[in-house]
Write an enzyme that holds these catalytic residues in place. Structure first.
Site, PDB file in Angstrom:
ATOM      1  N   CYS A 282      54.928  25.652  59.812  1.00  0.00           N
ATOM      2  CA  CYS A 282      54.812  27.001  60.375  1.00  0.00           C
ATOM      3  C   CYS A 282      54.325  26.953  61.820  1.00  0.00           C
ATOM      4  CB  CYS A 282      53.878  27.854  59.525  1.00  0.00           C
ATOM      5  SG  CYS A 282      54.566  28.333  57.934  1.00  0.00           S
ATOM      6  N   GLU A 283      53.305  26.149  62.058  1.00  0.00           N
ATOM      7  CA  GLU A 283      52.777  26.045  63.418  1.00  0.00           C
ATOM      8  C   GLU A 283      53.811  25.431  64.361  1.00  0.00           C
ATOM      9  OE1 GLU A 283      49.027  24.222  65.933  1.00  0.00           O
ATOM     10  OE2 GLU A 283      48.920  24.237  63.753  1.00  0.00           O
ATOM     11  N   LEU A 284      54.503  24.402  63.892  1.00  0.00           N
ATOM     12  CA  LEU A 284      55.510  23.755  64.738  1.00  0.00           C
ATOM     13  C   LEU A 284      56.649  24.715  65.047  1.00  0.00           C
ATOM     14  CD1 LEU A 284      56.507  21.203  66.179  1.00  0.00           C
ATOM     15  CD2 LEU A 284      57.569  20.510  64.011  1.00  0.00           C
TER      16      LEU A 284
ATOM     17  N   SER B 135      55.435  27.285  67.557  1.00  0.00           N
ATOM     18  CA  SER B 135      55.198  26.669  68.882  1.00  0.00           C
ATOM     19  C   SER B 135      56.508  26.346  69.590  1.00  0.00           C
ATOM     20  CB  SER B 135      54.375  25.393  68.731  1.00  0.00           C
ATOM     21  OG  SER B 135      53.099  25.694  68.240  1.00  0.00           O
TER      22      SER B 135
END
Length: 177
Positions: free
Chosen positions: A67-69, A72
């Site tokens: 999710c973060e990747l 980002s």
């Protein structure tokens, strides 16, 4: 002893050649270089189909790292394009997050999971939930879903789906017995 962890490709180690794992700072730098190189190539190509491919990213694994990747990379692609790439349209960038579950962040509270999924979608990250990777090749992911197979093409493919223990633990166990 904390020996760390690596990526598990669930018995398909041949996929490692086509999908960059995201476990270390070096992996993050590699992914960033891949995306920026793809955008540089996209800016130079007159072929709209090739440009579309190069402006696409697939992230496999909808846990915290995935999710973060995905968020980002989506942010990087859209803001970098607007600032540094004058021949490309940021609206043509796509980031697709693939996960076999019915929601992202399945290990977390369902409300948090829903909020994260909603946030990703509101920021134009496409979610392909209920999708299991069947095949992985350079620039191509075949995913099986309840609706059948779906093929995703992307200039950058990232893997955050599995974790494996460091082989150091096994090695120490063997040498100490």
């Amino acid at each position: 002893l904390a020996a760390g962890a690596g990526s598990s490709f669930f018995g398909h180690d041949e996929w490692r050649a086509f999908a960059t794992p995201m476990k270390t700072l070096e992996d993050a730098a590699t992914i960033r270089r891949q995306v920026l190189s793809a955008l540089e190539e996209a800016e130079q190509t007159p072929d709209p189909e090739r440009r579309k491919l190069l402006q696409s990213v697939v992230v496999i694994g909808g846990g915290p790292t995935g999710c973060e990747l995905a968020a980002s990379l989506n942010d990087l692609m859209r803001h970098t394009l607007a600032r540094d790439f004058k021949q490309l349209d940021p609206a043509q960038c796509t980031v697709t997050l693939v996960d076999p579950g019915d929601r992202v962040l399945r290990a977390m509270d369902p409300q948090l999971s829903k909020a994260a999924g909603d946030h990703l979608q509101q920021n134009d990250v496409q979610l392909l939930l209920g999708g299991r990777v069947k095949e992985l090749q350079a620039g191509r992911v075949v995913v099986t879903t309840s609706a059948g197979e779906q093929t995703l093409e992307a200039g950058t493919i990232c893997w955050t789906a599995g974790v494996s223990a460091s082989p150091l633990g096994k090695l120490l166990g063997e040498r100490c017995s």
